[in-house]
Design an enzyme around this catalytic site. Structure first.
Site, mmCIF file in Angstrom:
data_model
loop_
_atom_site.group_PDB
_atom_site.id
_atom_site.type_symbol
_atom_site.label_atom_id
_atom_site.label_comp_id
_atom_site.label_asym_id
_atom_site.label_seq_id
_atom_site.Cartn_x
_atom_site.Cartn_y
_atom_site.Cartn_z
ATOM 1 N N THR A 66 16.355 -6.901 7.407
ATOM 2 C CA THR A 66 16.365 -5.514 7.871
ATOM 3 C C THR A 66 16.496 -5.259 9.360
ATOM 4 O O THR A 66 17.413 -4.468 9.568
ATOM 5 C CB THR A 66 15.337 -4.682 7.145
ATOM 6 O OG1 THR A 66 14.145 -5.271 7.701
ATOM 7 C CG2 THR A 66 15.142 -4.677 5.803
ATOM 8 N N VAL A 67 15.857 -6.081 10.107
ATOM 9 C CA VAL A 67 16.088 -5.707 11.568
ATOM 10 C C VAL A 67 17.536 -5.998 11.968
ATOM 11 O O VAL A 67 18.192 -5.401 12.594
ATOM 12 C CB VAL A 67 14.954 -6.313 12.266
ATOM 13 C CG1 VAL A 67 15.140 -6.163 13.852
ATOM 14 C CG2 VAL A 67 13.684 -5.787 11.855
ATOM 15 N N ILE A 78 8.118 1.643 21.029
ATOM 16 C CA ILE A 78 7.513 1.945 22.247
ATOM 17 C C ILE A 78 7.964 1.251 23.297
ATOM 18 O O ILE A 78 7.753 -0.221 23.080
ATOM 19 C CB ILE A 78 6.009 1.972 22.298
ATOM 20 C CG1 ILE A 78 5.547 2.865 21.098
ATOM 21 C CG2 ILE A 78 5.546 2.379 23.633
ATOM 22 C CD1 ILE A 78 3.818 2.643 20.996
ATOM 23 N N GLY A 110 2.313 -2.181 1.015
ATOM 24 C CA GLY A 110 3.287 -2.943 1.897
ATOM 25 C C GLY A 110 3.061 -3.024 3.248
ATOM 26 O O GLY A 110 3.656 -3.359 4.185
ATOM 27 N N GLU A 123 -0.416 -7.220 4.684
ATOM 28 C CA GLU A 123 0.053 -8.835 4.091
ATOM 29 C C GLU A 123 -1.121 -9.114 2.887
ATOM 30 O O GLU A 123 -2.227 -8.685 3.036
ATOM 31 C CB GLU A 123 0.365 -9.509 5.229
ATOM 32 C CG GLU A 123 1.147 -8.991 6.210
ATOM 33 C CD GLU A 123 2.044 -10.122 6.911
ATOM 34 O OE1 GLU A 123 2.046 -11.314 6.601
ATOM 35 O OE2 GLU A 123 2.287 -9.796 8.197
ATOM 36 N N LYS A 164 -0.975 -9.430 21.260
ATOM 37 C CA LYS A 164 0.055 -8.234 21.929
ATOM 38 C C LYS A 164 -0.798 -8.100 23.183
ATOM 39 O O LYS A 164 -0.275 -7.847 24.307
ATOM 40 C CB LYS A 164 -0.003 -7.191 21.079
ATOM 41 C CG LYS A 164 0.874 -7.458 20.088
ATOM 42 C CD LYS A 164 1.131 -6.271 19.073
ATOM 43 C CE LYS A 164 2.028 -6.561 17.704
ATOM 44 N NZ LYS A 164 1.735 -5.431 16.676
ATOM 45 N N GLY A 188 8.884 -1.143 11.764
ATOM 46 C CA GLY A 188 9.752 -0.387 11.086
ATOM 47 C C GLY A 188 11.184 -1.030 11.376
ATOM 48 O O GLY A 188 11.515 -1.122 12.601
#
Lengths: 430, 430
Positions: free
Chosen positions: B13-14, B136, B187, B190, B205, B302
Site C-alpha cells: 500500500t505504501v 509528522i 486491524g 497486531e 522511535k 497510514g
C-alpha cells in the site's frame, strides 16, 4: 559560490537574535548548505546606540542604499517593520536582484502579492515564514505542495494577543476589558489593540495562508471578520456547559473549487486539538486529503523563535540560490478566485436569545427555525435575570449562512423575542 | 543532472501510494527541485500479481540486483519491511552509492546507526522520516539543528496502537483486554501486540529521536521501558479525579550533558497539549532553548501519510544531490554518551497503596517518605473495597528515582502496607 552575503535591515530584538543565531551556528550552516553565510551590512537608525552584542562597527550604516544597491549582497533580511517605506525599499532590493527574508506580516498582508510577483519576475525569492507564527514553519508546510497534499481546510489560532485574552476570560472568569488591560500592562497587547482584538491581524495571516493552501489569490476583503470585543462571560459559560470552548479561530476551507475564509469567535469541542492551545500560543490545524489531520503548535511570536524562523528561511533562500531555482518559491495562483456564496457556507451555530417567558413562546421560535429547515443538536432554556423573561441557548446542526440569517431576521419580528444576545459559529466536530 | 532515477523496493500500500504521489505531482516536483524524478525499477515478489495501479510492466523485477547494482539508479526507496535481509540489501545499495529513503522503523531501530555511518562514508543520504510518525516531519525538524535549537526535552506519543487503547480505556471505561481485542479486530493492533503494548516500538522511535536531538549515540538498552498492560481502570479514574490523563509517553531529556530516555505510562495534566492527542494519532512535543514549546501532531501511520512522507524525504535527497552535500544529513554524534544516574533522574510520581485502616497507619507511611525527604502535592485517602482496609493515592513533588525506589522499598517492610497497587511518572507540569 562559497559565501552568501546578507544585508540586515533592523537591529532590534529580532535582528540581534538573527546575528546571534548566525554566529553560533556557523559550522552547522556550512555543513547543511555547503557554503558560508556572512553578514555584510546592517541598516540602523542610530549608529552610536549602545547594543547588546559585539558588532563590527563597519557593518553598521544608516544608508539603505548601502544594502539594497550593494552588489556584494545577495540576500536582504527585513526585520525593521513598517509598511510603505519598507515596501519601497524592498522593491528597490528586488530590482537589484536581492532575495528577501522578512518577518513583517503587515508588509506581506498589504503588499505581499505584488512583492512576490515582482520577485518572481526578477528570479528572486521572498520567504516570510517568520511573519506568520514565529515558531511554526507553516508557510513552508503549505508551500510544499507535496507535504501538504490537497488541502481541504485550515483552522488557525494565529493571533497570540486574542488567544491570551480568551484564555484568561475562560480560565479565570475575568471580563474582556480587565484582561485586555492586563495584557497591555504585560506588553502582550498594544496600546491600540484594534488590529488584534478586532481580528484584522488574524485575517491578514489567514489570507496569506489561504492563498498558499488553495493556490488562489484571495484578498483581505474576502475574509469575513468578527473580533472578540463582544464575547461575554455568559457566552463562555453557556458554551462550556454545552461542552465547548470559545476561541478566535481563522478558518479557510475549499469545496468544489470555491473558497471561504473567516475569522470569528468560534465554539470548539473541548477535546478538539485547538481547544487546548492556551495563552499566547499559536497553532495551525491542517486537513489534507492524503495526510489527514495535522497540527503545528508553537510560540506565535517572541524574538528568539522569530529569529530562528528567519534564519531557517535564509537557509532555504541559500539552498534555492545554489540549486538555481530561485523565484520558484512563489507559485502563481493556479485557480481562479471563487468564493462561496452565503447559501454555500455551511456550519453549525450557537444562538442565544432573550425571550418573554410566556406560553407558546418556545413554539413560536422553533416554528421560525423549522420554516428555514434549521434543526438543533442542543437546546437549553432557563430563566433569565429579569422576571418574566427566559433565555434560550441553541446549537444548530449544519446550516447555510442563508438559513441562519433568514432565521435571525424572522426571529427579530417576533414579539416574544426580546433580543438576540449573541450567535457564534461552531466548528471542529462532524 | 536533469533527471533522478529511483528504484522502489516494495509495492504494497505504501509503495503504491509513492507511485501515485510521484505521478500526480510531477510538475510540482520539477518546479521545486529543478529536475525530474523517474521510477526506474520496482522490486516485487510476484511479477504477475494484479495491482491497483497501471504500471509499466518493464519496471517490475524480482531481482534485487537490478535495483541496488543498477548504475542508472540514484536513490532506493525501501518500503518492503523486514530487518536482516533488508539490511543486507541496503548495505549493498549504499556500497553502490545509492541514497536511501526508508519507512522501515524496525530496520532503523536495529541497524540505523550502522547504516547511517556506512552511508556517510559513501557520501550517501539515508532519510527515514516516514519511519517514525508517518504524517509528522519530526526527523527533519530535529535534524535541522537551527530550527530545533538546543533541545532540552522531547515528549512523544509515538505509538498509535497504545494511544488508541489508552484513549478507549479512558473515554469509554473499558478494560485493557477488551480494548486490545477490539483494536486487533479493527486491524489497529497486531495479532502479537507485544512490541506495541510493552512499549518497545515507542522505545525504538524515542532512541532515534533522542540521538538526533541530543547528538549522542544512545541505544535501545538505554531506554527505561514500561508498557501499558498493567494500567487499570482504577488507575485511570484516580488520575482523572486528581486532574490527570494517563498516556504512554516517551520522554527524552538532557541536563548537564547527561541524557535520560524512558517510555512509560505517564500522568499528564488534562490541559497539557499531549493530553488531547487521541486514538491512533501521534504527537511530538519539543522543548528547545530558543524556540520554547512546539508540538507536531498528525497521523502516526497510514499508507497515504506515509507515502507522502517518503516523497518529501525523496525530494530532500534530490536537493542534497544537487547541492553536492549528500552524506551530510547524518551528523556524527558530537557528545559522548552519558546517561543520568538514578539519583539524577527527577520527576513527580503518582503512588497508590492499599493499607490496613488502623490508627497510626497513615503516620507510619508518611514517616517513611519524610525520611527520604519526599513531600507531596496531593494526597487522597479513601476506604478500599475490603473491610478494614483503605487506599492511599499520592502525587509527590519532584523527587529522584533514588528517593522513589528507597521509599517504596521501605514501605514494603511496613506491616500496615498490604500492597503497592501501582506507581507512575507524572510529567508535563512545573
Amino acid at each position: 559560490m562559497d559565501k552568501i552575503r546578507v544585508g540586515l535591515c533592523g537591529l532590534g530584538t529580532v535582528g540581534t537574535g538573527v546575528v546571534k543565531v548566525l554566529e553560533s551556528h556557523q559550522e552547522q550552516i556550512k555543513h547543511k548548505l555547503g557554503c558560508e553565510i556572512e553578514i555584510n551590512k546592517i541598516l540602523v537608525n542610530d549608529l552610536d546606540k549602545p547594543r547588546d552584542i559585539v558588532i563590527d562597527r563597519s557593518w553598521l550604516t544608516n544608508d539603505p542604499g548601502e544594502l539594497v544597491e550593494n552588489e556584494a549582497i545577495d540576500v536582504i533580511i527585513e526585520v525593521m517593520g513598517g509598511i510603505e517605506d519598507t515596501n519601497q525599499l524592498m522593491e528597490r532590493a528586488i530590482q537589484n536582484k536581492k532575495h528577501i527574508v522578512t518577518a513583517n506580516k503587515d508588509l506581506m498582508a498589504v503588499h505581499g502579492q505584488k512583492l512576490l510577483r515582482l520577485a518572481k519576475a526578477n528570479h528572486c525569492d521572498i520567504l516570510y515564514d517568520a511573519s506568520i507564527a514565529g515558531g511554526i514553519p507553516i508557510v513552508r508546510t503549505l508551500a510544499d505542495g507535496l507535504a501538504s497534499d490537497h488541502i481541504e481546510k485550515i483552522m488557525g489560532i494565529v493571533n497570540g494577543t486574542t488567544n491570551y485574552i480568551m484564555t484568561k476570560m475562560t480560565d479565570e472568569g475575568l471580563p474582556f476589558d480587565q484582561v485586555l488591560k492586563e495584557a497591555q500592562d504585560l506588553g502582550f497587547a498594544e496600546a491600540d489593540p484594534t488590529s488584534d482584538v478586532d481580528g484584522l491581524d488574524a485575517a491578514r495571516k489567514m489570507t496569506l495562508l489561504a492563498n498558499l493552501a488553495f493556490k488562489m489569490e484571495l484578498n483581505l476583503d474576502d475574509v469575513d471578520v468578527t473580533g472578540i470585543r463582544n464575547v461575554t462571560q455568559d457566552d463562555i459559560n453557556f458554551a462550556e456547559s454545552l461542552g465547548y470552548t470559545i476561541k478566535l479561530i481563522g478558518i479557510a476551507s475549499m469545496d468544489n473549487s470555491k473558497a471561504e475564509v473567516s475569522v470569528e469567535p468560534t465554539l470548539l469541542p473541548k477535546d478538539h486539538p485547538l481547544a487546548l492551545v492556551k495563552n499566547e500560543f499559536n497553532a495551525v490545524y491542517v486537513h489534507g486529503e492524503a495526510v489527514g489531520e495535522t497540527m503545528f503548535y508553537g510560540p506565535g511570536a517572541g524574538s528568539l523563535p522569530t529569529a530562528t524562523a528567519v534564519v531557517s528561511d535564509l537557509m532555504e533562500v541559500v539552498r534555492n540560490i545554489r540549486l538555481g531555482i530561485s523565484g520558484n518559491t512563489y507559485i502563481d495562483p493556479q485557480f481562479e478566485r471563487q468564493l462561496k456564496d452565503y447559501n454555500e457556507k455551511f456550519s453549525r451555530h450557537f444562538i442565544r436569545l432573550e425571550v418573554n417567558d410566556q406560553a407558546g413562546a418556545f413554539q413560536e421560535i422553533t416554528n421560525v427555525f423549522s420554516d428555514q429547515a434549521v434543526s438543533f443538536a442542543k437546546i437549553l432554556q432557563l430563566p433569565a435575570e429579569k422576571e418574566g423573561t427566559a433565555e434560550i441557548v441553541m446549537v444548530t446542526h449544519k446550516i447555510s449562512q442563508e438559513q441562519l440569517l433568514k432565521s435571525l431576521a424572522e426571529l427579530e419580528k417576533l414579539t416574544v423575542v426580546i433580543r438576540m444576545i449573541s450567535h457564534y459559529r461552531v466548528d471542529g466536530e462532524e
